[in-house]
Structure formats: C-alpha cells, structure tokens
Design a protein around this motif. Structure first.
Motif, PDB file in Angstrom:
ATOM      1  N   PHE A 297       0.749  -1.251  -0.064  1.00 33.36           N
ATOM      2  CA  PHE A 297      -0.007   0.023  -0.018  1.00 33.36           C
ATOM      3  C   PHE A 297       0.906   1.301   0.123  1.00 33.36           C
ATOM      4  CE2 PHE A 297      -2.597  -3.170   2.042  1.00 33.36           C
ATOM      5  CZ  PHE A 297      -3.696  -3.142   1.327  1.00 33.36           C
ATOM      6  N   CYS A 298       0.765   2.021  -1.022  1.00 32.78           N
ATOM      7  CA  CYS A 298       1.566   3.170  -1.174  1.00 32.78           C
ATOM      8  C   CYS A 298       0.505   4.617  -1.048  1.00 32.78           C
ATOM      9  CB  CYS A 298       2.224   3.268  -2.447  1.00 32.78           C
ATOM     10  SG  CYS A 298       3.489   4.653  -2.496  1.00 32.78           S
ATOM     11  N   ASP A 299       0.919   5.357  -0.257  1.00 30.37           N
ATOM     12  CA  ASP A 299      -0.008   6.699  -0.247  1.00 30.37           C
ATOM     13  C   ASP A 299      -1.551   6.325  -0.399  1.00 30.37           C
ATOM     14  OD1 ASP A 299      -0.480   9.104   0.383  1.00 30.37           O
ATOM     15  OD2 ASP A 299      -0.310   9.760  -1.826  1.00 30.37           O
ATOM     16  N   HIS A 300      -2.028   5.164   0.489  1.00 26.43           N
ATOM     17  CA  HIS A 300      -3.229   4.925   0.286  1.00 26.43           C
ATOM     18  C   HIS A 300      -4.582   5.853   0.977  1.00 26.43           C
ATOM     19  CE1 HIS A 300      -4.612   3.962   4.258  1.00 26.43           C
ATOM     20  NE2 HIS A 300      -3.346   3.308   4.624  1.00 26.43           N
ATOM     21  N   ARG A 301      -5.635   5.725   0.240  1.00 25.21           N
ATOM     22  CA  ARG A 301      -6.759   6.534   0.781  1.00 25.21           C
ATOM     23  C   ARG A 301      -7.774   5.505   1.002  1.00 25.21           C
ATOM     24  NH1 ARG A 301      -3.299   9.025  -2.494  1.00 25.21           N
ATOM     25  NH2 ARG A 301      -3.426  11.291  -2.653  1.00 25.21           N
ATOM     26  N   GLU A 314      -4.839 -15.360   2.949  1.00 19.77           N
ATOM     27  CA  GLU A 314      -4.381 -16.519   3.917  1.00 19.77           C
ATOM     28  C   GLU A 314      -3.093 -16.794   3.354  1.00 19.77           C
ATOM     29  OE1 GLU A 314      -7.135 -19.588   3.165  1.00 19.77           O
ATOM     30  OE2 GLU A 314      -8.831 -18.740   4.120  1.00 19.77           O
ATOM     31  N   ASN A 315      -2.322 -16.538   2.033  1.00 16.08           N
ATOM     32  CA  ASN A 315      -1.208 -17.191   1.805  1.00 16.08           C
ATOM     33  C   ASN A 315      -0.059 -15.970   1.605  1.00 16.08           C
ATOM     34  OD1 ASN A 315      -1.641 -19.885   1.600  1.00 16.08           O
ATOM     35  ND2 ASN A 315      -2.717 -19.380  -0.316  1.00 16.08           N
ATOM     36  N   LEU A 316      -0.640 -14.653   2.365  1.00 17.01           N
ATOM     37  CA  LEU A 316       0.348 -13.486   2.255  1.00 17.01           C
ATOM     38  C   LEU A 316       1.606 -13.612   3.171  1.00 17.01           C
ATOM     39  CD1 LEU A 316       0.259 -10.713   1.093  1.00 17.01           C
ATOM     40  CD2 LEU A 316      -0.739  -9.999   3.365  1.00 17.01           C
ATOM     41  N   LYS A 317       2.750 -13.325   2.503  1.00 10.86           N
ATOM     42  CA  LYS A 317       4.071 -13.634   3.201  1.00 10.86           C
ATOM     43  C   LYS A 317       4.717 -12.118   3.446  1.00 10.86           C
ATOM     44  CE  LYS A 317       4.969 -17.976   1.344  1.00 10.86           C
ATOM     45  NZ  LYS A 317       5.963 -18.805   0.523  1.00 10.86           N
ATOM     46  N   THR A 318       4.526 -11.098   2.688  1.00  5.50           N
ATOM     47  CA  THR A 318       4.954  -9.664   2.834  1.00  5.50           C
ATOM     48  C   THR A 318       3.927  -8.629   2.746  1.00  5.50           C
ATOM     49  OG1 THR A 318       6.993 -10.751   1.640  1.00  5.50           O
ATOM     50  CG2 THR A 318       6.848  -8.173   1.901  1.00  5.50           C
ATOM     51  N   LEU A 319       4.066  -7.926   3.726  1.00  8.65           N
ATOM     52  CA  LEU A 319       2.890  -6.786   3.992  1.00  8.65           C
ATOM     53  C   LEU A 319       3.828  -5.665   3.905  1.00  8.65           C
ATOM     54  CD1 LEU A 319       0.159  -5.381   3.918  1.00  8.65           C
ATOM     55  CD2 LEU A 319       0.249  -5.783   6.386  1.00  8.65           C
ATOM     56  N   LYS A 320       3.599  -4.394   2.961  1.00 12.59           N
ATOM     57  CA  LYS A 320       4.555  -3.321   2.945  1.00 12.59           C
ATOM     58  C   LYS A 320       3.689  -2.076   2.792  1.00 12.59           C
ATOM     59  CE  LYS A 320       8.417  -5.101   0.240  1.00 12.59           C
ATOM     60  NZ  LYS A 320       9.228  -5.180  -1.034  1.00 12.59           N
ATOM     61  N   PHE A 321       3.997  -1.026   3.501  1.00 15.04           N
ATOM     62  CA  PHE A 321       3.442   0.371   3.758  1.00 15.04           C
ATOM     63  C   PHE A 321       4.467   1.237   3.327  1.00 15.04           C
ATOM     64  CE2 PHE A 321       0.915  -2.082   6.572  1.00 15.04           C
ATOM     65  CZ  PHE A 321      -0.329  -1.797   6.429  1.00 15.04           C
ATOM     66  N   GLN A 322       4.144   2.287   2.152  1.00 12.22           N
ATOM     67  CA  GLN A 322       5.087   3.167   1.981  1.00 12.22           C
ATOM     68  C   GLN A 322       4.483   4.569   1.678  1.00 12.22           C
ATOM     69  OE1 GLN A 322       6.664   1.623  -2.086  1.00 12.22           O
ATOM     70  NE2 GLN A 322       7.756   0.019  -1.128  1.00 12.22           N
ATOM     71  N   SER A 323       4.965   5.209   2.349  1.00 11.64           N
ATOM     72  CA  SER A 323       4.475   7.107   2.436  1.00 11.64           C
ATOM     73  C   SER A 323       3.086   7.024   2.399  1.00 11.64           C
ATOM     74  CB  SER A 323       4.772   7.440   0.682  1.00 11.64           C
ATOM     75  OG  SER A 323       6.157   7.288   0.324  1.00 11.64           O
ATOM     76  N   CYS A 324       2.652   6.514   3.488  1.00  6.68           N
ATOM     77  CA  CYS A 324       1.143   6.349   3.953  1.00  6.68           C
ATOM     78  C   CYS A 324       1.133   7.281   5.225  1.00  6.68           C
ATOM     79  CB  CYS A 324       0.712   4.978   4.582  1.00  6.68           C
ATOM     80  SG  CYS A 324       0.774   3.604   3.177  1.00  6.68           S
ATOM     81  N   LYS A 325       0.281   8.278   4.861  1.00  8.06           N
ATOM     82  CA  LYS A 325       0.125   9.179   6.021  1.00  8.06           C
ATOM     83  C   LYS A 325      -0.651   8.546   7.189  1.00  8.06           C
ATOM     84  CE  LYS A 325      -0.334  12.911   2.600  1.00  8.06           C
ATOM     85  NZ  LYS A 325      -0.101  12.232   1.425  1.00  8.06           N
ATOM     86  N   ARG A 326      -1.500   7.576   7.021  1.00  7.93           N
ATOM     87  CA  ARG A 326      -2.006   6.969   8.238  1.00  7.93           C
ATOM     88  C   ARG A 326      -2.124   5.492   7.706  1.00  7.93           C
ATOM     89  NH1 ARG A 326      -7.429   6.272   6.646  1.00  7.93           N
ATOM     90  NH2 ARG A 326      -8.038   7.627   4.537  1.00  7.93           N
ATOM     91  N   ILE A 327      -2.339   4.667   8.714  1.00  7.71           N
ATOM     92  CA  ILE A 327      -2.702   3.373   8.398  1.00  7.71           C
ATOM     93  C   ILE A 327      -4.197   2.923   8.421  1.00  7.71           C
ATOM     94  CG2 ILE A 327      -2.094   0.903   9.061  1.00  7.71           C
ATOM     95  CD1 ILE A 327       0.134   2.505   8.080  1.00  7.71           C
TER      96      ILE A 327
END
Length: 480
Positions: A297-301, A314-327
C-alpha cells in the motif's frame, strides 16, 4: 519386319546419368567462393614477395564477419557485456539490425516512433516496454526535470503553482490505445508493460495478443480501465496507480478492486498506490487471489476499517506500507481483526506512525511476522515502538532514520524476542552507545548478524570494549 526410326531415349528415368565433376563445379559455386576466399586469406597472411604488400593493405579493408551467418554473429554479440554492446549499432547496417534483435527492454520517449512501426521493425524481440514517458506531453529540450516516485517529466521555466498533469498534458486516450494495439501485434512475447492513461480497449488489445504478459503497471488507472484486465489470465505482478498528488487524479474504488480480484486470480504481487477502497475491496482480493504473497500500500486513501480485511489473504508473506500518512484510524475491535498466519515480513517506509491504536491493530494483524523493517518513519517513539512487542517470534529487526527512538525503548522490545538473530540500527540519533546496558550487550554477542551505526559521534563505554563494537569496521559482523 518394320524397323522404327526413333532413336532410344538415353535420358529415360530408369537410367540416371551420374553427375560429372564439371556439373558440380558449375552448380555449386558458393562453397568454392568461400574456399577460394580462405586460400587467399592464408596466402596473404604470409607474404613472400614485396609485390603482395599492396594486396594485403587492400584486403585489410574487407569485412571478415561476412563469412559468419547471422545466427553465429548473434551468439557472439550476445556474449558481450552490456557496456560493450551499445557501440555495436554504429558498425554497419547489418550490425544495427542484429543488435536490435538482442534488445529485450526499452523505454519509449517518442510516441510516433511506436505508431510508425519503426519500433517493432528495429526491436522485434522486446519483452519489456515502458511507455510512461512517451505518453506525457512535455518539452524534451528543457533542462528542468520534475520527478516523482512513479513519474518524471520535463517542464518549462514558467511554472504555475496550480499546474498539474491532466488531459492537456497526456496524449489522447485514442492515441495511446492505438499505440498499445500496434505494440501488442508486433510484440506477442511481451512480458512486462508500463503505461499511463489507457482505456479498457487498449488493455484488451494487449491481453488478446500478449498471452505471456506477466507484469503490468497501470498509471492514472480507474475502475473502468480495470474492466479490461480480466482478459490478462497469466498476470502475476500488478501495480495500480490511481491518484498522484500534483500530477494527476484518478479513482480506484471497491468496484475496481472487485473487478481486479475476479479477473486476475493468479496474482502473486500487488501494489496499490493512491487507491481508494474499503474492507469489501481488500476482502475480495483476499478471497479470489489465493496465490497472493506480497501486498503493498503506497499513499493509500482507504476508508476506516479496511485493515481487518488483510486477514483474508491466507497465503500472504509480505506486507508493505510506503509513504502512508495513516494506517487505519478506526480498525475496529481486536476480536474482529484476525491475523495472517503465513505472514513473514512487515516493511514500513516513510510512513507516519502517530496513532497508537492504528499501530496496535497493524501489529495484531501481523503478529506472525518474523521480519520487521522501519525506514524513515515519522512518529516512531518509544511508546509506538513498544507495540512492536506483539509479534513474539521476530528474527530480524531493521531500523533506519528513526530519530525519536531511544536506546531504552529499543532494549525494552528486543529483549523479549527470544528468537532474534539479526539487528540493524542506522541513523537513529537518540540511540546511544553510552546507554547500552549489560543485558543488551550480552544480546549482541548471541546475534548472527549485527549492524550498529546509530550515531557515529557517540563514545563507546569501557564496558563494551571487549565485544568488538566501536572499533573501525567492527560495528558490522555476520556469522556464517
């Protein structure tokens, strides 16, 4: 008794005349030419008389690569390093064409070069094409380059503060679709494509012709464009860019995410940049894309409450947040959050981590993570980092540019991780060598990998001299 006046036919099919040496000599002249050429080469290489010097000087101007077929010469050129291939275009027209057949990746700057067909004829074996720069209308002779993490373009010196990329700064949609159709018909083996401002028709033309397409980046994407993505049956890596502040604005909502989920069920990596949506859109992706292993998720809204839907991957191995002002300011009750049992890595880069409730929910969803990476995150103080103790089986921690975190806050978390093997601390100015406790120093000795460069100006206390930290080149080690 009558005698026939006809003479017997000596060229009857039953009796074939054997080929004479003269026939072989006259009909097969091409091998003989090569043999004569080789004999001349041998004779000229060892001159016995002064008269042959003029012949040698004239022969030195002969292109000896003409003896090689295109296939052999291609194999030779393919083994050259990339730094030596660029000059091959200038040798001759034959080498120009052969070198073009070796090019696999290309960034298009002139859209007419694509529409005219010259791109296909010059580079027939492309499998990666970047069309983003060619789709933007900008002065090429300008020395001012405006860059963003997803797009770059040249601008004039007369620049307005209210200016942004819109329909007037992009090629018309019809022109972009025509270029995609020409590219798809000429490059059926295309595997990676980057484009901006296309419609669903242009995307459909690519999907129909390029069945091997595996990686796609769509900029200025919206819900309608995603209608054409269902035909990309073999798509595995996808990047969607909706809104980019100061450049262009486009909307990707739950409708588009649901269309995406139903059409691209073989996705392995997905990046959503500047996209809107909510719980329903992320849930649809998790339910349909069961092979998804990396989600960014990059700068998500996203709307509030979307974070709980990540547990459906269910099979997710990597979760990334980039340039996000909030989670997620309102993630909901903990009992409804769930978690990803297969998650291994959680990466946060240039994010604002100021809401403790949001950070607590994020670590709850990622409680199975083994690798935590924080890079240039604002607001990560001792209180926020203390929530990172929720994952209990962390093996790797990387901190870079986290200036609010102190040595005490770092120690309070990593001491509780019994399986920690790797620690990297860089450019964290409030983490001091002088504040390292004996317990933390003992932990350092048990690590397999340590990179400790929080503040190069701090002094090493005498109690840590024996463990190797603080010596020149001794702040980093990795055990085999």
């Amino acid at each position: 008794m009558s005698l026939s006046s006809e003479k017997p036919n000596r060229s009857s099919p039953s009796k074939k005349r054997s080929s004479s040496w003269s026939d072989i000599w006259l009909k097969n002249t091409k091998p003989l030419k090569h043999m004569v050429f080789a004999m001349q080469l041998q004779s000229l290489s060892s001159p016995k008389h002064p008269q042959t010097k003029t012949l040698i000087s004239s022969f030195s101007r002969v292109d000896r690569t003409l003896l090689l077929s295109d296939e052999i010469l291609l194999k030779i050129l393919a083994k050259l390093p990339d730094s030596q291939r660029k000059g091959n275009f200038l040798v001759c027209k034959r080498w120009l064409n052969l070198q073009g057949r070796l090019v696999r990746s290309l960034k298009v700057l002139d859209w007419n070069f694509l529409l005219s067909g010259r791109l296909i004829s010059r580079f027939p074996n492309l499998n990666h094409v970047d069309l983003v720069s060619g789709s933007l209308i900008s002065p090429r002779n300008s020395s001012i380059l405006l860059s963003h993490r997803v797009v770059s373009l040249h601008i004039d010196s007369v620049f307005s503060t209210s200016w942004c990329i819109g329909e007037e700064n992009l090629l018309p949609v019809e022109v972009i679709d025509s270029g995609l159709k020409a590219l798809a018909s000429g490059c059926p083996n295309l595997r990676k494509l980057e484009v901006v401002g296309t419609s669903e028709l242009g995307l459909l033309s690519v999907a129909e012709e390029c069945s091997t397409l595996q990686e796609l980046e769509l900029q200025k994407c919206n819900d309608n464009v995603l209608r054409g993505i269902a035909a990309c049956g073999n798509l595995q890596i996808l990047k969607l860019v909706g809104n980019v502040d100061g450049f262009y604005s486009s909307v990707v909502s739950d409708i588009g995410l649901t269309i995406l989920a139903q059409g691209c069920k073989r996705l392995v990596k997905l990046e959503l940049s500047g996209c809107e949506g909510s719980f329903d859109g992320i849930k649809a992706i998790g339910k349909c894309c069961q092979m998804l292993e990396e989600l960014t998720f990059c700068d998500h809204r996203m709307d509030d409450g979307w974070l709980a839907a990540v547990s459906y991957c269910e099979n997710l191995k990597t979760l990334k947040f980039q340039s996000c002002k909030r989670i997620d300011p309102s993630p909901g009750p903990d009992e409804y959050l769930g978690f990803c049992p297969t998650l291994e890595r959680l990466h946060l880069q240039k994010c604002q981590l100021r809401d403790e409730k949001s950070i607590h929910a994020m670590f709850s969803v990622c409680r199975a993570a083994r690798e935590l990476v924080f890079q240039d995150c604002w607001g990560l103080d001792n209180n926020m980092f203390g929530v990172a103790s929720i994952p209990r089986r962390v093996k790797l921690l990387s901190l870079e540019g986290c200036s609010l975190l102190t040595t005490e806050g770092l120690e309070s978390v990593i001491i509780s991780w019994k399986e920690l093997q790797s620690l990297r601390v860089e450019s964290c100015k409030n983490v001091k060598d002088s504040e390292i406790s004996p317990a933390l120093a003992t932990l350092f000795t048990t690590l397999k990998e340590l990179k400790w460069r929080p503040d190069t100006k701090s002094l090493l206390p005498s109690s840590l001299v024996g463990i190797g930290i603080g010596k020149r080149g001794g702040k980093f080690f990795k055990r085999a």
